[in-house]
Design a protein around this motif. Structure first.
Motif, PDB file in Angstrom:
ATOM      1  N   ASP A  56     -91.556  -6.195  17.804  1.00 24.44           N
ATOM      2  CA  ASP A  56     -91.434  -5.556  16.506  1.00 24.44           C
ATOM      3  C   ASP A  56     -92.189  -6.364  15.449  1.00 24.44           C
ATOM      4  O   ASP A  56     -92.042  -7.580  15.370  1.00 24.44           O
ATOM      5  CB  ASP A  56     -89.950  -5.447  16.132  1.00 24.44           C
ATOM      6  N   GLU A  57     -92.979  -5.683  14.640  1.00 20.90           N
ATOM      7  CA  GLU A  57     -93.769  -6.385  13.617  1.00 20.90           C
ATOM      8  C   GLU A  57     -92.892  -7.116  12.616  1.00 20.90           C
ATOM      9  O   GLU A  57     -93.272  -8.156  12.094  1.00 20.90           O
ATOM     10  CB  GLU A  57     -94.675  -5.398  12.887  1.00 20.90           C
ATOM     11  N   SER A  58     -91.707  -6.600  12.337  1.00 24.06           N
ATOM     12  CA  SER A  58     -90.834  -7.256  11.364  1.00 24.06           C
ATOM     13  C   SER A  58     -90.287  -8.581  11.897  1.00 24.06           C
ATOM     14  O   SER A  58     -89.847  -9.421  11.123  1.00 24.06           O
ATOM     15  CB  SER A  58     -89.680  -6.331  10.982  1.00 24.06           C
ATOM     16  N   GLN A  59     -90.325  -8.779  13.223  1.00 23.17           N
ATOM     17  CA  GLN A  59     -89.822 -10.007  13.823  1.00 23.17           C
ATOM     18  C   GLN A  59     -90.901 -11.070  14.010  1.00 23.17           C
ATOM     19  O   GLN A  59     -90.585 -12.211  14.330  1.00 23.17           O
ATOM     20  CB  GLN A  59     -89.218  -9.736  15.195  1.00 23.17           C
ATOM     21  N   LEU A  60     -92.140 -10.723  13.839  1.00 25.06           N
ATOM     22  CA  LEU A  60     -93.229 -11.645  14.166  1.00 25.06           C
ATOM     23  C   LEU A  60     -93.168 -12.951  13.379  1.00 25.06           C
ATOM     24  O   LEU A  60     -93.573 -13.992  13.890  1.00 25.06           O
ATOM     25  CB  LEU A  60     -94.582 -10.972  13.970  1.00 25.06           C
ATOM     26  N   LEU A  61     -92.691 -12.936  12.166  1.00 23.02           N
ATOM     27  CA  LEU A  61     -92.630 -14.164  11.376  1.00 23.02           C
ATOM     28  C   LEU A  61     -91.509 -15.092  11.843  1.00 23.02           C
ATOM     29  O   LEU A  61     -91.484 -16.259  11.465  1.00 23.02           O
ATOM     30  CB  LEU A  61     -92.469 -13.836   9.890  1.00 23.02           C
ATOM     31  N   GLU A  62     -90.602 -14.593  12.674  1.00 24.28           N
ATOM     32  CA  GLU A  62     -89.522 -15.426  13.207  1.00 24.28           C
ATOM     33  C   GLU A  62     -89.981 -16.251  14.414  1.00 24.28           C
ATOM     34  O   GLU A  62     -89.258 -17.121  14.874  1.00 24.28           O
ATOM     35  CB  GLU A  62     -88.337 -14.548  13.612  1.00 24.28           C
ATOM     36  N   TYR A  63     -91.161 -15.976  14.931  1.00 25.83           N
ATOM     37  CA  TYR A  63     -91.683 -16.655  16.118  1.00 25.83           C
ATOM     38  C   TYR A  63     -92.813 -17.585  15.728  1.00 25.83           C
ATOM     39  O   TYR A  63     -93.576 -17.307  14.808  1.00 25.83           O
ATOM     40  CB  TYR A  63     -92.201 -15.634  17.137  1.00 25.83           C
ATOM     41  N   ARG A  64     -92.927 -18.686  16.452  1.00 22.98           N
ATOM     42  CA  ARG A  64     -94.080 -19.565  16.274  1.00 22.98           C
ATOM     43  C   ARG A  64     -95.303 -18.880  16.875  1.00 22.98           C
ATOM     44  O   ARG A  64     -95.192 -18.029  17.753  1.00 22.98           O
ATOM     45  CB  ARG A  64     -93.827 -20.905  16.962  1.00 22.98           C
ATOM     46  N   LEU A  65     -96.455 -19.296  16.411  1.00 22.50           N
ATOM     47  CA  LEU A  65     -97.698 -18.685  16.876  1.00 22.50           C
ATOM     48  C   LEU A  65     -97.863 -18.840  18.387  1.00 22.50           C
ATOM     49  O   LEU A  65     -98.254 -17.896  19.080  1.00 22.50           O
ATOM     50  CB  LEU A  65     -98.898 -19.306  16.152  1.00 22.50           C
ATOM     51  N   MET A  66     -97.532 -20.003  18.914  1.00 22.61           N
ATOM     52  CA  MET A  66     -97.688 -20.224  20.361  1.00 22.61           C
ATOM     53  C   MET A  66     -96.746 -19.338  21.174  1.00 22.61           C
ATOM     54  O   MET A  66     -97.075 -18.954  22.289  1.00 22.61           O
ATOM     55  CB  MET A  66     -97.477 -21.699  20.706  1.00 22.61           C
ATOM     56  N   GLU A  67     -95.585 -19.005  20.630  1.00 24.33           N
ATOM     57  CA  GLU A  67     -94.683 -18.087  21.328  1.00 24.33           C
ATOM     58  C   GLU A  67     -95.295 -16.698  21.417  1.00 24.33           C
ATOM     59  O   GLU A  67     -95.232 -16.043  22.455  1.00 24.33           O
ATOM     60  CB  GLU A  67     -93.329 -18.004  20.616  1.00 24.33           C
ATOM     61  N   VAL A  68     -95.906 -16.249  20.338  1.00 18.45           N
ATOM     62  CA  VAL A  68     -96.538 -14.929  20.323  1.00 18.45           C
ATOM     63  C   VAL A  68     -97.736 -14.905  21.269  1.00 18.45           C
ATOM     64  O   VAL A  68     -97.929 -13.955  22.029  1.00 18.45           O
ATOM     65  CB  VAL A  68     -96.953 -14.538  18.885  1.00 18.45           C
ATOM     66  N   VAL A  69     -98.526 -15.968  21.244  1.00 14.89           N
ATOM     67  CA  VAL A  69     -99.687 -16.053  22.135  1.00 14.89           C
ATOM     68  C   VAL A  69     -99.238 -16.100  23.597  1.00 14.89           C
ATOM     69  O   VAL A  69     -99.808 -15.410  24.452  1.00 14.89           O
ATOM     70  CB  VAL A  69    -100.562 -17.283  21.783  1.00 14.89           C
ATOM     71  N   ALA A  70     -98.213 -16.880  23.894  1.00 18.36           N
ATOM     72  CA  ALA A  70     -97.695 -16.960  25.269  1.00 18.36           C
ATOM     73  C   ALA A  70     -97.159 -15.612  25.718  1.00 18.36           C
ATOM     74  O   ALA A  70     -97.413 -15.171  26.847  1.00 18.36           O
ATOM     75  CB  ALA A  70     -96.604 -18.024  25.359  1.00 18.36           C
TER      76      ALA A  70
END
Length: 93
Positions: free
Chosen positions: A45-59
């Motif tokens: 969800d786009e609204s949750q993306l700021l709750e994750y670190r960048l490396m978590e999103v990339v992984a």
């Protein structure tokens, strides 16, 4: 060649169903594994993306891409074996 068109359409429909099923399975499996490992829901969800670190999103992106590619390939191979039997392989024609 009306027979060829029918075979092509039938294979395309079979491949589409196999691809959709593979995507569903990959999404559910990765979501379960991600939740078990990180304790967080998947970053979909786009609204949750700021709750994750960048490396978590990339992984997650790398893992989901790999999981989808593997499950799609396996599903298409299984569908081709089911559809074509021993005499015809729709993946090579």
């Amino acid at each position: 060649m009306p027979g060829k068109t029918t075979v092509d359409f039938a294979w395309k429909a079979t491949a589409a169903v196999a691809t959709l099923a593979a995507g569903f399975v990959a999404d559910k499996a990765l979501g379960t594994v991600w939740k078990a490992v990180t304790g967080k829901p998947t970053p979909n969800d786009e609204s949750q993306l700021l709750e994750y670190r960048l490396m978590e999103v990339v992984a997650f992106a790398a893992l989901s891409g790999a999981a989808l590619a593997v499950t799609r390939e396996l599903a298409l191979r299984k569908a081709a074996a089911w559809y074509g039997g021993r005499g015809h392989n729709p993946l090579t024609s």
